[in-house]
Design a protein around this motif. Structure first.
Motif, short mmCIF file in Angstrom:
data_model
loop_
_atom_site.label_atom_id
_atom_site.label_comp_id
_atom_site.label_asym_id
_atom_site.label_seq_id
_atom_site.Cartn_x
_atom_site.Cartn_y
_atom_site.Cartn_z
N ILE A 90 -8.52 1.40 2.48
CA ILE A 90 -7.61 1.71 1.39
C ILE A 90 -8.21 1.16 -0.28
O ILE A 90 -9.75 1.16 0.16
N SER A 91 -7.96 1.41 -1.60
CA SER A 91 -8.50 0.88 -2.69
C SER A 91 -7.93 0.24 -3.15
O SER A 91 -6.23 0.93 -3.13
N ARG A 92 -8.31 -0.03 -4.21
CA ARG A 92 -7.49 -1.11 -5.56
C ARG A 92 -6.97 -0.07 -6.57
O ARG A 92 -7.76 0.89 -6.66
N ILE A 93 -5.05 -0.02 -7.33
CA ILE A 93 -5.09 1.40 -8.01
C ILE A 93 -5.07 0.59 -8.98
O ILE A 93 -4.11 -0.78 -9.68
N ILE A 94 -6.01 0.91 -10.06
CA ILE A 94 -5.68 0.61 -11.27
C ILE A 94 -6.00 1.31 -11.90
O ILE A 94 -5.46 2.33 -12.34
N GLY A 95 -5.36 0.40 -13.37
CA GLY A 95 -5.15 1.74 -15.20
C GLY A 95 -6.34 2.59 -15.84
O GLY A 95 -6.38 2.41 -16.51
N THR A 106 0.87 -1.62 -0.07
CA THR A 106 -0.01 -0.10 -0.17
C THR A 106 0.94 0.96 0.07
O THR A 106 1.82 1.65 1.21
N GLU A 107 0.14 1.85 -0.79
CA GLU A 107 1.16 3.37 -0.86
C GLU A 107 0.41 4.72 -0.80
O GLU A 107 -1.13 4.08 -0.47
N LYS A 120 5.56 2.12 -12.34
CA LYS A 120 5.69 1.61 -10.71
C LYS A 120 5.08 1.89 -9.04
O LYS A 120 5.50 2.66 -8.56
N HIS A 121 4.09 1.48 -9.15
CA HIS A 121 3.66 1.08 -7.75
C HIS A 121 2.54 0.81 -6.80
O HIS A 121 2.83 -0.54 -8.07
N LYS A 122 2.75 0.42 -6.11
CA LYS A 122 1.72 -0.96 -5.31
C LYS A 122 0.71 -0.98 -6.25
O LYS A 122 -0.21 -0.06 -6.31
N GLU A 123 0.11 -2.17 -5.06
CA GLU A 123 -1.22 -2.55 -5.69
C GLU A 123 -2.68 -1.64 -5.19
O GLU A 123 -3.59 -1.35 -5.97
N TYR A 124 -2.50 -0.99 -3.90
CA TYR A 124 -3.42 -0.57 -3.80
C TYR A 124 -2.90 1.14 -2.71
O TYR A 124 -1.80 1.43 -2.68
#
Length: 174
Positions: A59-64, A28-29, A44-48
């Motif tokens: 938290i929440s998911r990082i999506i593209g 998480t970031e 380059k990022h973390k999943e959440y």
């Protein structure tokens, strides 16, 4: 499949609270207001992204890509004898939920108005009858899209947590 865009989950693991927080911190970031994606992103990022506290996390998911129905995840960590429980709530963002309630209410009122108006007419034309069902069709479509998009992302998070915490899902009461 659940028919509403929320879920309550409980995971049971042998890991300590400290180990859970450490693993969660590694994935998480901090939340960013603006996240560049595509050509401008380094990738380059973390999943959440979100906030992790002493006994809880948001938290929440990082999506593209864009998904307004992405679950917001809140968790609480509870230590017990020989195991640790992680209670997770997945919900829609408050703004999205309020917007959906207002939009669906307006569509329902419009549908009710159209049906009552067209039912009073003596000549029932197929075009006017079809037009009276359009708001109901819109209600059904946005409901299905909301549920599918929410659970599509929610299922990814459920699998992620199960693997990250080396946990088994517990049956929730209520």
């Amino acid at each position: 499949m659940k028919y509403l865009p929320y879920e309550n989950l409980t995971y049971k693991t042998h890991l300590s609270k400290e180990e859970i927080l450490k693993r969660l911190n590694n994935k998480t970031e901090p939340e960013q207001w603006i996240r560049m994606s595509g050509v401008f992103s380094s990738g380059k990022h973390k999943e959440y992204e979100g906030v992790i506290n002493e006994n809880s996390f948001k938290i929440s998911r990082i999506i593209g890509y864009r998904n307004s129905f992405l679950p917001r995840i809140e968790g609480k960590i509870e230590e017990g004898k020989g195991s640790t429980l992680i209670h997770i709530k997945m919900r829609l963002h408050t703004f999205v939920l309020v917007f959906l309630v207002i939009w669906l209410s307006v569509m329902f009122i419009a549908a009710t108005f159209l049906i009552t108006t067209f039912s009073r007419e003596v000549s029932h034309q197929s075009i006017s009858s079809l037009a009276s069902f359009t708001p109901f069709l819109m209600i059904i479509i946005i409901s299905i899209v909301t549920i599918l998009a929410f659970h599509y992302e929610g299922n990814k998070s459920k699998e992620f947590f199960q693997n990250l915490f080396e946990a088994e899902r517990q049956a929730n009461q209520g």
